[in-house]
Design an enzyme around this catalytic site. Structure first.
Site, mmCIF file in Angstrom:
data_model
loop_
_atom_site.group_PDB
_atom_site.id
_atom_site.type_symbol
_atom_site.label_atom_id
_atom_site.label_comp_id
_atom_site.label_asym_id
_atom_site.label_seq_id
_atom_site.Cartn_x
_atom_site.Cartn_y
_atom_site.Cartn_z
ATOM 1 N N GLU A 75 12.693 2.841 14.026
ATOM 2 C CA GLU A 75 11.656 3.770 13.562
ATOM 3 C C GLU A 75 10.468 3.650 14.498
ATOM 4 O O GLU A 75 10.543 2.952 15.512
ATOM 5 C CB GLU A 75 11.265 3.468 12.107
ATOM 6 C CG GLU A 75 10.678 2.093 11.885
ATOM 7 C CD GLU A 75 10.291 1.818 10.425
ATOM 8 O OE1 GLU A 75 10.057 2.776 9.666
ATOM 9 O OE2 GLU A 75 10.199 0.632 10.064
ATOM 10 N N LEU A 104 11.133 1.387 6.945
ATOM 11 C CA LEU A 104 10.467 1.844 5.730
ATOM 12 C C LEU A 104 11.191 3.097 5.234
ATOM 13 O O LEU A 104 11.462 4.006 6.030
ATOM 14 C CB LEU A 104 9.001 2.184 6.027
ATOM 15 C CG LEU A 104 8.222 2.523 4.752
ATOM 16 C CD1 LEU A 104 7.798 1.246 4.044
ATOM 17 C CD2 LEU A 104 7.024 3.386 5.047
ATOM 18 N N TYR A 135 0.831 -1.201 0.000
ATOM 19 C CA TYR A 135 0.000 0.000 0.000
ATOM 20 C C TYR A 135 0.866 1.252 0.000
ATOM 21 O O TYR A 135 2.088 1.181 0.159
ATOM 22 C CB TYR A 135 -0.951 -0.007 1.198
ATOM 23 C CG TYR A 135 -0.293 0.291 2.529
ATOM 24 C CD1 TYR A 135 0.542 -0.633 3.152
ATOM 25 C CD2 TYR A 135 -0.497 1.519 3.171
ATOM 26 C CE1 TYR A 135 1.139 -0.354 4.372
ATOM 27 C CE2 TYR A 135 0.103 1.800 4.398
ATOM 28 C CZ TYR A 135 0.909 0.863 4.993
ATOM 29 O OH TYR A 135 1.511 1.154 6.202
ATOM 30 N N HIS A 180 -0.664 -21.155 -0.260
ATOM 31 C CA HIS A 180 0.431 -20.181 -0.135
ATOM 32 C C HIS A 180 1.106 -19.876 -1.469
ATOM 33 O O HIS A 180 1.499 -18.751 -1.727
ATOM 34 C CB HIS A 180 1.489 -20.678 0.855
ATOM 35 C CG HIS A 180 1.038 -20.615 2.281
ATOM 36 N ND1 HIS A 180 -0.011 -21.358 2.763
ATOM 37 C CD2 HIS A 180 1.490 -19.879 3.320
ATOM 38 C CE1 HIS A 180 -0.182 -21.096 4.047
ATOM 39 N NE2 HIS A 180 0.715 -20.190 4.419
ATOM 40 N N ARG A 224 8.229 4.162 -4.726
ATOM 41 C CA ARG A 224 8.282 3.260 -3.568
ATOM 42 C C ARG A 224 7.273 2.126 -3.737
ATOM 43 O O ARG A 224 7.551 0.982 -3.365
ATOM 44 C CB ARG A 224 8.026 4.028 -2.265
ATOM 45 C CG ARG A 224 8.183 3.125 -1.032
ATOM 46 C CD ARG A 224 8.123 3.889 0.268
ATOM 47 N NE ARG A 224 6.803 4.473 0.490
ATOM 48 C CZ ARG A 224 6.495 5.245 1.514
ATOM 49 N NH1 ARG A 224 7.422 5.546 2.419
ATOM 50 N NH2 ARG A 224 5.279 5.750 1.653
ATOM 51 N N LYS A 271 6.459 -1.863 1.972
ATOM 52 C CA LYS A 271 5.270 -1.275 2.590
ATOM 53 C C LYS A 271 4.116 -2.272 2.444
ATOM 54 O O LYS A 271 3.207 -2.116 1.623
ATOM 55 C CB LYS A 271 4.947 0.094 1.968
ATOM 56 C CG LYS A 271 4.085 0.958 2.878
ATOM 57 C CD LYS A 271 4.143 2.423 2.486
ATOM 58 C CE LYS A 271 3.123 3.279 3.223
ATOM 59 N NZ LYS A 271 3.246 3.316 4.669
#
Ligand code: PMP
Length: 283
Positions: free
Chosen positions: A174, A198, A33, A101, A52, A142
């Site tokens: 972070e 990230l 996302y 999977h 990104r 992300k």
């Protein structure tokens, strides 16, 4: 009326946007996302966000599903008015025929986007706590798989703090949903990019603005012990901008209020947003 959202080529009211229970995003958290802030009707650092996204997709073995122009056209239809908003977009691996999977071949991705208002972040600063990082080893992706981040953020909220600062092997990484920057002896220090964090778009913008203001910056590993020596600690993210941490683990950071370097970068950041709004107005 329900706000309009984008789902798989269609614009429809939020309440009518439905996906299959066999969507791999639902079954496996198999997707990525982006969150892109919008000022004056214009997305901030759109190209950087889309690059990104490409990187996240490549890392989970997916192709970019749309061109930048196609994404842009979708966002233009979702953005309404000139108030501050943010675009949420999500790409999952799509709907498989059975739960397995193994990555299915020839499945169309699920594409979703919506745009919601953002409230101005609290300028007075926040409380944070340090916690052991329980996430996986590819935090540069992300991914929508955010269970660890959810639990870590909630751990902070349960103590009356607004953010958790994640520590791994004695290193500061972070926040649960933000990057971290600290001021040490007048230098703005932030952890280097890599698999453990990230690569924040706000982080990069703040580093750029700091350099333009003549503030020395350093991208390097931060030891947990250095957090206690920092005169300022900030958390950065697209929707919460630059948030000063005024209390860490129950102790004041610096003077216990937003610091002088924060004020410099806060004003540069607000000026940058204003420039975007004005460029949007100019056409
Ligand atoms: N780290 C994590 C774990 C995040 O979830 C986010 C954004 N929500 C950030 C950093 C900040 O990234 P950005 O500045 O691009 O919003």
């Amino acid at each position: 009326m329900d706000m309009q959202v984008y789902l798989n080529g269609e614009f429809l009211p939020l309440g009518e946007a439905k996906i299959s229970v066999l969507d791999r995003g639902f079954l496996f958290g198999d997707g990525v996302y982006e969150v892109i802030p919008v000022y004056g009707g214009k997305p901030l650092r759109l190209t950087e966000h889309l690059r990104r996204l490409d990187q996240s997709l490549a890392n989970i073995r997916m192709q970019p599903p749309l061109t930048d122009e196609a994404w842009s056209a979708i966002f233009d239809r979702l953005i309404s008015g000139t108030h501050d908003q943010s675009i949420y977009l999500q790409v999952t691996r799509g709907v498989a025929t059975k739960r397995d999977h193994a990555i299915p071949a020839g499945v169309a991705p699920t594409l979703f986007a919506m745009c919601t208002p953002i409230a101005p972040p609290p300028p007075a600063g926040i409380r944070a706590i340090t916690v052991e990082d329980i996430r996986w080893n590819r935090c540069d992706i992300k991914a929508i798989t955010l269970l660890a981040n959810v639990l870590l953020r909630q751990q902070a909220l349960d103590t009356g703090a607004a953010e958790a600062i994640l520590i791994r092997d004695g290193k500061v990484l972070e926040g649960a949903a933000s990057n971290i920057m600290i001021v040490l002896g007048g230098t703005l220090v932030t952890p280097p990019k890599g698999a453990a964090i990230l690569p924040g778009i706000t982080r990069d913008l703040v580093l750029e603005l700091a350099a333009a203001q003549g503030v020395p910056t350093e991208e390097r590993t931060i030891d947990l012990s250095e957090l206690g020596q920092a005169s300022e600690i900030w958390m950065t993210s697209s929707t919460r901008e630059i948030l000063p941490v005024i209390e860490l683990d129950g102790k004041p950071v610096g003077e216990g209020k937003a610091g002088p370097l924060w004020a410099v970068l806060q004003s540069a950041y607000q000026a940058y947003k204003q420039m975007l709004r004005e460029s949007a107005r100019a056409g």
